[in-house]
Design a protein around this motif. Structure first.
Motif, PDB file in Angstrom:
ATOM      1  N   GLU A  42       0.846  -1.190   0.000  1.00  0.00           N
ATOM      2  CA  GLU A  42       0.000   0.000   0.000  1.00  0.00           C
ATOM      3  C   GLU A  42       0.882   1.241   0.000  1.00  0.00           C
ATOM      4  OE1 GLU A  42      -3.224   2.205   2.906  1.00  0.00           O
ATOM      5  OE2 GLU A  42      -2.933   0.059   3.078  1.00  0.00           O
ATOM      6  N   VAL A  43       0.515   2.218  -0.819  1.00  0.00           N
ATOM      7  CA  VAL A  43       1.254   3.477  -0.885  1.00  0.00           C
ATOM      8  C   VAL A  43       0.940   4.262   0.386  1.00  0.00           C
ATOM      9  CG1 VAL A  43       1.619   5.615  -2.161  1.00  0.00           C
ATOM     10  CG2 VAL A  43       1.156   3.485  -3.393  1.00  0.00           C
ATOM     11  N   THR A  44       1.968   4.506   1.214  1.00  0.00           N
ATOM     12  CA  THR A  44       1.754   5.193   2.487  1.00  0.00           C
ATOM     13  C   THR A  44       2.015   6.684   2.401  1.00  0.00           C
ATOM     14  OG1 THR A  44       4.000   4.653   3.177  1.00  0.00           O
ATOM     15  CG2 THR A  44       2.231   3.164   3.878  1.00  0.00           C
ATOM     16  N   SER A  45       2.884   7.093   1.506  1.00  0.00           N
ATOM     17  CA  SER A  45       3.119   8.524   1.306  1.00  0.00           C
ATOM     18  C   SER A  45       3.488   8.748  -0.143  1.00  0.00           C
ATOM     19  CB  SER A  45       4.224   9.044   2.227  1.00  0.00           C
ATOM     20  OG  SER A  45       5.464   8.498   1.845  1.00  0.00           O
ATOM     21  N   ALA A  46       3.013   9.850  -0.682  1.00  0.00           N
ATOM     22  CA  ALA A  46       3.300  10.162  -2.085  1.00  0.00           C
ATOM     23  C   ALA A  46       3.476  11.654  -2.231  1.00  0.00           C
ATOM     24  CB  ALA A  46       2.165   9.665  -2.972  1.00  0.00           C
ATOM     25  N   GLU A  50       7.744  13.292  -7.323  1.00  0.00           N
ATOM     26  CA  GLU A  50       9.048  13.326  -6.680  1.00  0.00           C
ATOM     27  C   GLU A  50       9.415  11.986  -6.070  1.00  0.00           C
ATOM     28  OE1 GLU A  50       9.557  16.581  -4.009  1.00  0.00           O
ATOM     29  OE2 GLU A  50       8.806  18.018  -5.471  1.00  0.00           O
ATOM     30  N   GLN A  51       8.576  11.494  -5.148  1.00  0.00           N
ATOM     31  CA  GLN A  51       8.837  10.195  -4.544  1.00  0.00           C
ATOM     32  C   GLN A  51       7.569   9.649  -3.910  1.00  0.00           C
ATOM     33  OE1 GLN A  51      11.892  10.825  -1.593  1.00  0.00           O
ATOM     34  NE2 GLN A  51      10.403  10.883   0.060  1.00  0.00           N
ATOM     35  N   PHE A  52       7.579   8.348  -3.667  1.00  0.00           N
ATOM     36  CA  PHE A  52       6.497   7.721  -2.923  1.00  0.00           C
ATOM     37  C   PHE A  52       7.045   6.521  -2.169  1.00  0.00           C
ATOM     38  CE2 PHE A  52       6.275   5.451  -6.928  1.00  0.00           C
ATOM     39  CZ  PHE A  52       5.956   4.146  -6.574  1.00  0.00           C
ATOM     40  N   THR A  70      11.024   2.960  -0.756  1.00  0.00           N
ATOM     41  CA  THR A  70      10.853   4.338  -1.192  1.00  0.00           C
ATOM     42  C   THR A  70      11.417   4.472  -2.594  1.00  0.00           C
ATOM     43  OG1 THR A  70      11.009   5.152   1.064  1.00  0.00           O
ATOM     44  CG2 THR A  70      11.393   6.749  -0.691  1.00  0.00           C
ATOM     45  N   PHE A  71      10.621   5.065  -3.468  1.00  0.00           N
ATOM     46  CA  PHE A  71      11.010   5.264  -4.862  1.00  0.00           C
ATOM     47  C   PHE A  71      11.165   6.755  -5.103  1.00  0.00           C
ATOM     48  CE2 PHE A  71       8.574   1.412  -4.535  1.00  0.00           C
ATOM     49  CZ  PHE A  71       9.342   0.507  -5.234  1.00  0.00           C
ATOM     50  N   ARG A  81       6.061   6.816 -16.950  1.00  0.00           N
ATOM     51  CA  ARG A  81       5.904   7.275 -15.573  1.00  0.00           C
ATOM     52  C   ARG A  81       4.591   6.823 -14.951  1.00  0.00           C
ATOM     53  NH1 ARG A  81       8.390  11.985 -12.675  1.00  0.00           N
ATOM     54  NH2 ARG A  81       7.285  11.838 -10.739  1.00  0.00           N
ATOM     55  N   LEU A  82       4.671   6.414 -13.710  1.00  0.00           N
ATOM     56  CA  LEU A  82       3.501   6.025 -12.943  1.00  0.00           C
ATOM     57  C   LEU A  82       3.410   6.956 -11.744  1.00  0.00           C
ATOM     58  CD1 LEU A  82       1.224   4.004 -12.321  1.00  0.00           C
ATOM     59  CD2 LEU A  82       2.882   2.749 -10.975  1.00  0.00           C
ATOM     60  N   ASP A  83       2.337   7.718 -11.649  1.00  0.00           N
ATOM     61  CA  ASP A  83       2.133   8.593 -10.506  1.00  0.00           C
ATOM     62  C   ASP A  83       1.208   7.893  -9.530  1.00  0.00           C
ATOM     63  OD1 ASP A  83       3.716  10.775 -11.354  1.00  0.00           O
ATOM     64  OD2 ASP A  83       2.165  11.297 -12.791  1.00  0.00           O
ATOM     65  N   MET A  84       1.653   7.789  -8.276  1.00  0.00           N
ATOM     66  CA  MET A  84       0.928   7.044  -7.269  1.00  0.00           C
ATOM     67  C   MET A  84       0.145   7.975  -6.357  1.00  0.00           C
ATOM     68  SD  MET A  84       1.717   4.070  -8.141  1.00  0.00           S
ATOM     69  CE  MET A  84       1.250   2.982  -6.849  1.00  0.00           C
ATOM     70  N   LEU A  85      -0.989   7.475  -5.867  1.00  0.00           N
ATOM     71  CA  LEU A  85      -1.810   8.206  -4.914  1.00  0.00           C
ATOM     72  C   LEU A  85      -1.718   7.516  -3.559  1.00  0.00           C
ATOM     73  CD1 LEU A  85      -4.996   8.812  -7.074  1.00  0.00           C
ATOM     74  CD2 LEU A  85      -3.156  10.425  -6.585  1.00  0.00           C
TER      75      LEU A  85
END
Length: 187
Positions: A42-46, A50-52, A70-71, A81-85
């Motif tokens: 699960e994405v915890t911070s985005a 810049e980074q997630f 962390t990416f 590019r994949l932008d995560m929420l």
């Protein structure tokens, strides 16, 4: 090829191969052989573009190294590019472990209402079916340790000390038998 060989400078104008046009896949299992690590999390911070950070619930392929990955954006092609929420559940097919690169949109499934969706390929599977398809090939579902106490460790008192004592006894018996044999046949 003949033009490039005969006309000076013709080879200079050849476009380079581009990662934005991958071969379409029929099933997510086609991504498994080329992935070094496959994670479910699960994405915890985005931070937009810049980074997630992904909290890894399970490793479906590769070593279960740590629970958070962390990416950071590394100036890769924007078409990939994949932008995560924040809050998104994902399955990501990544490269080699120590430094994972920003995941491609082509190698990431985002779960929406229990369905794993990969927009570039149009793949749409239930979460259970997607995970089962991957596990049928890798045979792995490794949950990373939450802290050092949960990680793999050696039970020194219950394992190392008894095994060492047993080895010393066997070694001593071997020395006694060797000494006895040399008395019988000193050559």
């Amino acid at each position: 090829m003949l033009t490039a060989a005969l006309v000076p400078g013709a080879a200079v104008f050849v476009e380079k191969a581009h990662a934005c046009s991958p071969i379409p896949i029929n099933s997510p299992v086609e991504l498994v052989p080329t992935a070094g690590v496959i994670v479910l999390g699960e994405v915890t911070s985005a931070s937009w573009r810049e980074q997630f950070t992904v909290h890894v619930d399970a490793y479906l392929k590769g070593p279960a190294l740590k629970s958070d990955l962390t990416f950071t954006w590394a100036n890769l092609d924007n078409c990939n590019r994949l932008d995560m929420l924040e809050g998104s559940r994902v399955v990501m097919f990544l490269g080699s472990p120590p430094a994972p690169q920003w995941p491609s949109a082509y190698s990431t499934f985002v779960f929406v209402d229990g369905r794993g969706i990969n927009l570039p390929h149009g793949a749409d599977l239930s979460e259970a079916d997607l995970i089962q398809a991957i596990r049928s090939i890798t045979g792995q579902y490794a949950v990373p340790a939450a802290n050092a106490d949960e990680g793999a460790s050696i039970d020194w008192i219950g394992t190392v000390v008894p095994v060492t004592a047993a080895l010393l006894v066997v070694f001593a018996i071997g020395l006694v038998l060797m000494r006895t044999w040399h008395r019988i046949d000193p050559s």
